[in-house]
Write a protein that holds these residues in place. Sequence first.
Motif, mmCIF file in Angstrom:
data_model
loop_
_atom_site.group_PDB
_atom_site.id
_atom_site.type_symbol
_atom_site.label_atom_id
_atom_site.label_comp_id
_atom_site.label_asym_id
_atom_site.label_seq_id
_atom_site.Cartn_x
_atom_site.Cartn_y
_atom_site.Cartn_z
ATOM 1 N N LYS A 150 0.833 -1.216 0.000
ATOM 2 C CA LYS A 150 0.000 0.000 0.000
ATOM 3 C C LYS A 150 0.863 1.260 0.000
ATOM 4 C CE LYS A 150 -3.994 -2.138 2.224
ATOM 5 N NZ LYS A 150 -4.629 -2.512 0.961
ATOM 6 N N SER A 151 1.888 1.261 0.840
ATOM 7 C CA SER A 151 2.643 2.505 0.989
ATOM 8 C C SER A 151 3.542 2.781 -0.203
ATOM 9 C CB SER A 151 3.483 2.460 2.271
ATOM 10 O OG SER A 151 4.377 1.361 2.250
ATOM 11 N N ALA A 152 4.106 1.749 -0.845
ATOM 12 C CA ALA A 152 5.065 2.002 -1.934
ATOM 13 C C ALA A 152 4.419 2.782 -3.085
ATOM 14 C CB ALA A 152 5.686 0.694 -2.415
ATOM 15 N N PRO A 153 3.289 2.335 -3.634
ATOM 16 C CA PRO A 153 2.685 3.137 -4.709
ATOM 17 C C PRO A 153 2.168 4.475 -4.204
ATOM 18 C CG PRO A 153 1.264 1.273 -4.162
ATOM 19 C CD PRO A 153 2.540 1.081 -3.412
ATOM 20 N N GLY A 158 3.487 10.526 -4.603
ATOM 21 C CA GLY A 158 3.574 11.817 -3.919
ATOM 22 C C GLY A 158 2.583 12.005 -2.788
ATOM 23 N N ASN A 159 1.912 10.932 -2.383
ATOM 24 C CA ASN A 159 0.964 11.028 -1.262
ATOM 25 C C ASN A 159 1.668 10.814 0.071
ATOM 26 O OD1 ASN A 159 -1.703 10.816 -2.882
ATOM 27 N ND2 ASN A 159 -0.491 9.080 -3.614
ATOM 28 N N ALA A 160 0.963 11.114 1.141
ATOM 29 C CA ALA A 160 1.366 10.645 2.468
ATOM 30 C C ALA A 160 0.475 9.455 2.798
ATOM 31 C CB ALA A 160 1.176 11.748 3.499
ATOM 32 N N MET A 161 0.938 8.591 3.694
ATOM 33 C CA MET A 161 0.075 7.471 4.117
ATOM 34 C C MET A 161 0.098 7.293 5.617
ATOM 35 S SD MET A 161 -0.229 3.499 2.929
ATOM 36 C CE MET A 161 -1.609 3.774 1.809
ATOM 37 N N VAL A 162 -1.109 7.101 6.162
ATOM 38 C CA VAL A 162 -1.242 6.670 7.550
ATOM 39 C C VAL A 162 -1.680 5.212 7.478
ATOM 40 C CG1 VAL A 162 -2.462 6.958 9.737
ATOM 41 C CG2 VAL A 162 -1.896 8.967 8.342
ATOM 42 N N TYR A 461 -3.643 5.756 -7.000
ATOM 43 C CA TYR A 461 -3.041 6.629 -5.980
ATOM 44 C C TYR A 461 -2.737 8.010 -6.525
ATOM 45 C CZ TYR A 461 -2.582 2.996 -2.462
ATOM 46 O OH TYR A 461 -2.837 2.046 -1.509
ATOM 47 N N SER A 462 -3.356 8.370 -7.652
ATOM 48 C CA SER A 462 -3.090 9.698 -8.213
ATOM 49 C C SER A 462 -4.353 10.194 -8.902
ATOM 50 C CB SER A 462 -1.934 9.632 -9.213
ATOM 51 O OG SER A 462 -2.257 8.763 -10.280
ATOM 52 N N GLN A 463 -4.364 11.471 -9.189
ATOM 53 C CA GLN A 463 -5.482 12.019 -9.942
ATOM 54 C C GLN A 463 -4.940 12.832 -11.105
ATOM 55 O OE1 GLN A 463 -7.819 14.373 -7.223
ATOM 56 N NE2 GLN A 463 -6.010 15.110 -6.137
ATOM 57 N N LEU A 464 -5.767 12.957 -12.147
ATOM 58 C CA LEU A 464 -5.294 13.576 -13.373
ATOM 59 C C LEU A 464 -5.785 15.006 -13.468
ATOM 60 C CD1 LEU A 464 -3.629 12.143 -15.551
ATOM 61 C CD2 LEU A 464 -5.734 11.842 -16.853
ATOM 62 N N LYS A 465 -4.876 15.927 -13.663
ATOM 63 C CA LYS A 465 -5.284 17.319 -13.904
ATOM 64 C C LYS A 465 -5.055 17.638 -15.376
ATOM 65 C CE LYS A 465 -4.629 20.642 -10.983
ATOM 66 N NZ LYS A 465 -3.769 21.363 -10.036
ATOM 67 N N THR A 466 -6.060 18.281 -15.979
ATOM 68 C CA THR A 466 -5.912 18.706 -17.369
ATOM 69 C C THR A 466 -5.612 20.192 -17.394
ATOM 70 O OG1 THR A 466 -7.492 17.024 -18.062
ATOM 71 C CG2 THR A 466 -7.104 18.827 -19.611
#
Length: 478
Positions: A150-153, A158-162, A461-466
């Motif tokens: 979970k944490s590696a991706p 560029g996220n943080a993980m708890v 684990y990411s979102q796309l910005k246009t």
Amino acid sequence: MAQAILDVMPGASTGTVQVSDPLNFWAGKRVEPRQQKNAEPVFEPATGDCFFLLKSEEPLGSRKSRLFLEKREKIAKLEVINNGKSITEALVDIDIAWQCIEYYAGLAGALAGQHVQLPGGAFAYTRREPLGVCVGIGAWNYPFQIAAWKSAPALACGNAMVFKPSPFTPVTAVILAEIYKEAGVPDGLFCVVQGGAETGTILCQHPKVAKVSFTGSVPTGKKVMEMSAKGVKQVTLELGGKSPLIIFKDCDLENAVRGALMANFLTQGQVCCNGTRVFVQKDIMPQFLEEVVKRTKAILVGDPLLDSTRMGALINKPHLEKVLGFVSQAKLQGARVLCGGERFVPSDPKLVNGYFMSPCVLDNCRDDMTCVKEEIFGPVMSVLPFDTEEEVVQRANNTTFGLASGVFTRDISRAHRVAENLEAGTCFINNYNISPVEVPFGGYKMSGFGRENGQVTIEYYSQLKTVVVEMGDVDNYF
Ligand SMILES: NC(=O)c1ccc[n+]([C@@H]2O[C@H](COP(=O)([O-])OP(=O)(O)OC[C@H]3O[C@@H](n4cnc5c(N)ncnc54)[C@H](O)[C@@H]3O)[C@@H](O)[C@H]2O)c1
């Protein structure tokens, strides 16, 4: 502090290790919970003794591979002491964890968007951006590996993980946090919070959490999804399974038997993707059963820290009793126990209170039996006869689960046809239960959605910005 927990090695043997260091990791160091709840004992499955007192946090809201290799054996030993699986398997788990971290560290530099040319010289480009703070909630069967998957991706994007481990296996996730820190991950980017359902609930409901990645049972997964829905948070659900393994008469029988053992008995059968419904074509049933029973009886159950041991202890007493209850119920419903299915007491006196059972093969099974319909999560293989491909595919799909599946045959067309027709997130052809980090893993149907491992997980684990760029004048309608 970090050293203290690892210093128990290498002289440690089953029944001798006591853990006392705090297991929460916050802002770059191990910390005791700020507001403690009652301490809960954590048991060593091989001895039944308490080896750690888990203090969980109340109202949380209010208040690199080289490094791995150095620590590999120590982490694996702690994993064994806490989880009960054999050291042979635990070492593989730790290797898969560091391979996963290396893989996503490599992919991080390859994250890229798209450039789209538009009329008149205008253009657009897309950027892959992090989601923010992600929560990881883990099950107890692969404690360290789940934390890494979970944490590696999450961190690579560029996220943080708890991360919240299962309260049954709280010990090793914090070591992952220390490894990240040593590798240069900034403080606070990967945190470990201990606790059970209450802590999990707080994490899922926290307004600043952008995504929850959950591994666990279907009932808890549904709750996690409901809570996340209220905050419109993204969710990945890695849930349970009751996967089919289909063995055709034209298979290489020796390999099919090995595959059936791999599909059922890793980690004492406590594996989500296990192929516990073993469908065998009638013509080869006698030979298959003879060989699979012979091999199952030869599995050495005992002290999980010994290299020779192939099966350790189940996670805890209630779970052992539950699994044994499934075997009793199967007998009442007409199944025949060909071997195992009983509590096992090793000869070593320090293991007499351990949660061991002998691996079990059930014959005479029917599709309507409880042992064939429900996830047992223990070393119990149900064998079912079949006649035709069409029939077996239909029966294999007759389940609400859809995590994995397997087929053994030498007929290449049949193998791919069956793989296409099985409703499951993974289909193994002529093998079972291998999990290379390069390939996506996840479920169909009630086994969940979203994926772990492989390139595709970047999308979870990411979102796309246009970004749209005008190079000329604004076309004004007004
Ligand atoms: N698909 C996969 O990748 C995968 C991998 C391993 C295990 N599993 C599944 O996990 C199950 C066994 O694990 P388990 O017994 O730990 O599962 P579980 O659902 O009981 O617990 C999983 C985690 O959820 C937490 N939790 C419990 N209640 C919660 C709540 N209300 N809100 C938030 N979090 C909560 C637990 O503390 C634990 O950390 C099996 O069904 C198995 O198939 C799936």
